[in-house]
Write an enzyme that holds these catalytic residues in place. Structure first.
Site, short mmCIF file in Angstrom:
data_model
loop_
_atom_site.label_atom_id
_atom_site.label_comp_id
_atom_site.label_asym_id
_atom_site.label_seq_id
_atom_site.Cartn_x
_atom_site.Cartn_y
_atom_site.Cartn_z
CG HIS A 169 -2.01 -1.10 1.10
ND1 HIS A 169 -2.43 -1.65 -0.09
CD2 HIS A 169 -2.70 -1.77 2.07
CE1 HIS A 169 -3.34 -2.57 0.14
NE2 HIS A 169 -3.52 -2.69 1.43
CG HIS A 201 -7.76 -0.92 2.51
ND1 HIS A 201 -8.33 -1.75 3.45
CD2 HIS A 201 -6.73 -1.61 1.99
CE1 HIS A 201 -7.65 -2.88 3.50
NE2 HIS A 201 -6.67 -2.84 2.62
CD GLU A 243 -8.01 -3.83 -0.70
OE1 GLU A 243 -6.87 -3.39 -0.89
OE2 GLU A 243 -8.21 -4.85 -0.02
C1 GLA Z 1 -4.92 -5.49 1.78
C2 GLA Z 1 -4.03 -6.66 1.68
C3 GLA Z 1 -4.17 -7.50 2.89
C4 GLA Z 1 -3.91 -6.70 4.13
C5 GLA Z 1 -4.81 -5.51 4.18
C6 GLA Z 1 -4.50 -4.62 5.34
O1 GLA Z 1 -6.22 -5.80 1.54
O2 GLA Z 1 -4.24 -7.42 0.51
O3 GLA Z 1 -3.28 -8.56 2.82
O4 GLA Z 1 -2.59 -6.25 4.14
O5 GLA Z 1 -4.70 -4.78 2.99
O6 GLA Z 1 -4.47 -5.30 6.56
#
Ligand code: GLA
Length: 388
Positions: A143, A217, A353
């Site tokens: 991220h 998110h 997402e």
């Molecule tokens: C995303 C990732 C997950 C996790 C979340 C945050 O969705 O794919 O693996 O890291 O973010 O916890």
């Protein structure tokens, strides 16, 4: 898009700590548009104040968004009896976000999802953004790095777009930010429509070639945040493939057909129905934490997923221009204390997402995420709510 300069064309009223912003132009046109309100949302450790903007429609559908991280804090949606519940996980004040949030509601960038341990090569040069996730032997950039777009303050500008309340958030990520090349100017617009949609538009430009993959998110729980798990939510995803991952959630570069696997959501299935199946990919993810390859022409806005919670009757449709969607079933949630004293346990929310595929900068076979000077990154996602 109509973006009247708010201070000149609109009425701003000081009302205690609350500010009301009304679209004078829409009032004049006789359109029933509710004002946008702004109130304080606490302070960051260095004293920087955050704000909470409320966008709502006449049906009561309402999104509260903070300038910290461009974050959706609350999302109030009616059930089949008209009762509103907040269907998004989050906190009551900005103080909790930098330290306790698992990206709750945030805008994710410069690169949503994972880039493998060795960074990436672009035009013959290697870039190594910070490794901020994964076990010691298999770190990755998640991220956007240690201080991604979810952890910075955005400039916020309330506007009305065709009579709908909206919030434009801007952020300039400097050249070299988190190891990424180029100054990236980003604009995210949240808009609440009369049909209970939260529309998110992303735009970005750069002065050097750089990877860009922006997403949101929000963790959804259509029963209401803190009201148990999402295992009973019924999900449909229009996709016949995922990008399978290695044990550390980095794509292998292959495509996996979902036919006959727990990843086939072409017909509606409860999230929990197959989450415990003996399937290697489920084990690697600790549940669902994978990118679905969406079947639609690149860049075309299309309906790609529906989430339904039978008891409340609430459903949410997801439309996007993006080629992929990470469905993350909240596997890492582990008892975070959130809003109204609620506890967010494992699978207490799920994320849909919309995005380009993970690790694309290292996968020339995946749709490109490279933005070059002179080009404009543009992406739209709509979360549309209803009842049945
Ligand atoms: C995303 C990732 C997950 C996790 C979340 C945050 O969705 O794919 O693996 O890291 O973010 O916890």
């Amino acid at each position: 898009m109509r973006t009247p300069p708010i201070p000149r064309k609109s009425r701003r009223t000081q009302w205690g700590a609350l500010m009301l912003i009304t679209a004078a132009s829409t009032l004049a046109a006789g359109i029933q548009s509710l004002p946008i309100t702004v109130k304080p949302f606490g302070k960051l450790q260095d004293g920087t104040p955050a704000h909470l903007y409320t966008l709502q429609n006449a049906a009561g559908f309402r999104a509260d968004i903070t300038d910290f991280g461009g974050t959706v804090v609350n999302l109030f949606v009616p059930d089949k009896h008209g009762a509103l519940a907040d269907v998004s996980l989050g906190f009551e004040s900005v103080e909790d976000y930098p330290t306790k949030s698992a990206y709750f509601g945030a805008t994710i960038g410069r690169y949503g999802n994972r880039i493998g341990a060795n960074g990436f090569m672009l035009d013959g040069k290697t870039y190594t953004p910070p490794l901020n996730s994964g076990p010691p032997e298999a770190r990755c950039t998640l991220h956007g790095g240690t201080v991604g777009f979810d952890k910075v303050m955005w400039r916020a500008r309330p506007v009305f777009i065709d009579g709908d309340p909206a919030l434009v958030l801007e952020y300039t990520s400097p050249d070299g930010d988190q190891g990424f090349p180029g100054t990236l100017s980003v604009e995210v617009t949240y808009r609440v429509t009369a049909n209970n949609e939260l529309r998110i538009n992303y735009r970005a430009t750069t002065d050097k070639p750089t990877p860009v993959n922006l997403t949101n998110h929000t963790y959804f729980n259509l029963k209401g945040e803190g009201a148990g798990t999402v295992l009973d939510h019924v999900l449909t995803i229009r996709a016949s493939k995922i990008t399978p991952v290695d044990p550390h959630l980095i794509p292998t570069g292959e495509y996996l057909s979902v036919a006959g696997t727990p990843f086939d959501f072409n017909t509606p299935h409860a999230v929990g129905a197959r989450i415990g199946d003996d399937h290697e990919q489920i084990k690697f993810g600790g549940g669902y934490d994978h990118n679905w390859v969406l079947e639609k022409p690149d860049g075309e806005l299309a309906l790609i997923a529906t989430l339904h919670e039978p008891r409340s009757g609430r459903f949410m449709e997801v439309l996007t221009t993006e080629p992929g969607m990470q469905f993350y079933s909240g596997n890492f949630l582990n008892g975070t204390k959130g809003k109204s004293g609620h506890t967010y346990d494992k699978r207490g929310g799920l994320c849909l997402e919309t995005q380009h595929y993970p690790d694309s900068p290292n996968r020339p076979e995946f749709p490109s995420t490279i933005l070059r000077p002179g080009e404009t990154y543009a992406s739209t996602t709509i979360y549309r709510f209803g009842v049945r």
